[in-house]
Design a protein around this motif. Structure first.
Motif, PDB file in Angstrom:
ATOM      1  N   THR A 115       0.832  -1.207   0.000  1.00 21.84           N
ATOM      2  CA  THR A 115       0.000   0.000   0.000  1.00 21.84           C
ATOM      3  C   THR A 115       0.865   1.254   0.000  1.00 21.84           C
ATOM      4  O   THR A 115       0.567   2.222  -0.703  1.00 21.84           O
ATOM      5  CB  THR A 115      -0.932  -0.010   1.224  1.00 21.84           C
ATOM      6  OG1 THR A 115      -1.691  -1.216   1.204  1.00 21.84           O
ATOM      7  CG2 THR A 115      -1.860   1.175   1.216  1.00 21.84           C
ATOM      8  N   THR A 116       1.939   1.245   0.752  1.00 25.03           N
ATOM      9  CA  THR A 116       2.854   2.388   0.776  1.00 25.03           C
ATOM     10  C   THR A 116       3.470   2.624  -0.595  1.00 25.03           C
ATOM     11  O   THR A 116       3.561   3.767  -1.049  1.00 25.03           O
ATOM     12  CB  THR A 116       3.978   2.137   1.808  1.00 25.03           C
ATOM     13  OG1 THR A 116       3.382   1.909   3.078  1.00 25.03           O
ATOM     14  CG2 THR A 116       4.927   3.310   1.877  1.00 25.03           C
ATOM     15  N   ARG A 119       0.871   4.096  -3.040  1.00 27.01           N
ATOM     16  CA  ARG A 119       0.600   5.515  -2.779  1.00 27.01           C
ATOM     17  C   ARG A 119       1.736   6.400  -3.259  1.00 27.01           C
ATOM     18  O   ARG A 119       1.528   7.562  -3.567  1.00 27.01           O
ATOM     19  CB  ARG A 119       0.372   5.742  -1.296  1.00 27.01           C
ATOM     20  CG  ARG A 119      -0.941   5.220  -0.838  1.00 27.01           C
ATOM     21  CD  ARG A 119      -1.195   5.567   0.591  1.00 27.01           C
ATOM     22  NE  ARG A 119      -2.484   5.033   0.994  1.00 27.01           N
ATOM     23  CZ  ARG A 119      -2.882   4.923   2.220  1.00 27.01           C
ATOM     24  NH1 ARG A 119      -2.095   5.307   3.201  1.00 27.01           N
ATOM     25  NH2 ARG A 119      -4.058   4.425   2.507  1.00 27.01           N
ATOM     26  N   ARG A 120       2.925   5.839  -3.317  1.00 24.30           N
ATOM     27  CA  ARG A 120       4.103   6.586  -3.750  1.00 24.30           C
ATOM     28  C   ARG A 120       4.164   6.725  -5.268  1.00 24.30           C
ATOM     29  O   ARG A 120       4.896   7.546  -5.798  1.00 24.30           O
ATOM     30  CB  ARG A 120       5.342   5.851  -3.249  1.00 24.30           C
ATOM     31  CG  ARG A 120       6.626   6.531  -3.451  1.00 24.30           C
ATOM     32  CD  ARG A 120       7.715   5.649  -2.920  1.00 24.30           C
ATOM     33  NE  ARG A 120       8.097   4.705  -3.953  1.00 24.30           N
ATOM     34  CZ  ARG A 120       9.347   4.394  -4.232  1.00 24.30           C
ATOM     35  NH1 ARG A 120      10.306   4.906  -3.519  1.00 24.30           N
ATOM     36  NH2 ARG A 120       9.626   3.549  -5.184  1.00 24.30           N
ATOM     37  N   ARG A 123       1.368  10.082 -10.126  1.00 21.16           N
ATOM     38  CA  ARG A 123       0.099  10.163 -10.847  1.00 21.16           C
ATOM     39  C   ARG A 123       0.219  11.198 -11.958  1.00 21.16           C
ATOM     40  O   ARG A 123       0.909  12.193 -11.822  1.00 21.16           O
ATOM     41  CB  ARG A 123      -1.018  10.556  -9.899  1.00 21.16           C
ATOM     42  CG  ARG A 123      -1.349   9.464  -8.906  1.00 21.16           C
ATOM     43  CD  ARG A 123      -2.485   9.909  -8.007  1.00 21.16           C
ATOM     44  NE  ARG A 123      -2.969   8.851  -7.168  1.00 21.16           N
ATOM     45  CZ  ARG A 123      -2.351   8.360  -6.121  1.00 21.16           C
ATOM     46  NH1 ARG A 123      -1.160   8.816  -5.797  1.00 21.16           N
ATOM     47  NH2 ARG A 123      -2.890   7.416  -5.400  1.00 21.16           N
TER      48      ARG A 123
END
Length: 133
Positions: A115-116, A119-120, A123
């Protein structure tokens, strides 16, 4: 035979890192090949001699995905890590509670790290001008 498939999957991952068309498909095929063949190594060799190389392959896949920010490699490495640990624990630990607790802890840890990483991931941003152009 599992070692040959891991080498082939690694070669596909290498090709997928190059600026070629459909690089993501090459990487995904490499990850699927590695994840599908490594449990065969675990079953064929067994014990610590099967677990250590399989976990090293999983860690290398996970680490390369973490460094290069490649979702398919991170997810494949996470899945392979859980498979390796679960297989080793179910074969070598006789306590059912400890088996479950160990697999849950490793799964939660790998999920948190995955998950980390996700998120990194950068985008793509869309810019809108005030003139509407």
């Amino acid at each position: 035979a599992a070692l040959l498939f891991v080498v082939g999957g690694t070669f596909l991952l290498y090709l997928g890192q190059q600026p070629v068309g459909l690089a993501a498909v090459l990487r995904l095929a490499g990850v699927v090949t590695i994840v599908a063949s490594t449990p065969g190594w675990l079953a064929g060799v067994g014990g610590l001699l099967g677990f250590a190389p399989a976990l090293a392959v999983a860690a290398a896949l996970f680490w390369s995905g973490f460094v290069l920010v490649r979702v398919e490699q991170v997810v494949g490495g996470a899945l392979l890590t859980v498979i390796c640990v679960a297989s080793y624990v179910f074969d070598n630990v006789r306590n059912d509670v400890m088996q479950g607790v160990t697999v849950i802890i490793v799964g939660a840890l790998v999920l948190a790290i995955t998950t980390t990483v996700l998120r990194r991931r950068p985008r793509q941003r869309r810019y809108v001008t005030t003139t509407g152009a």
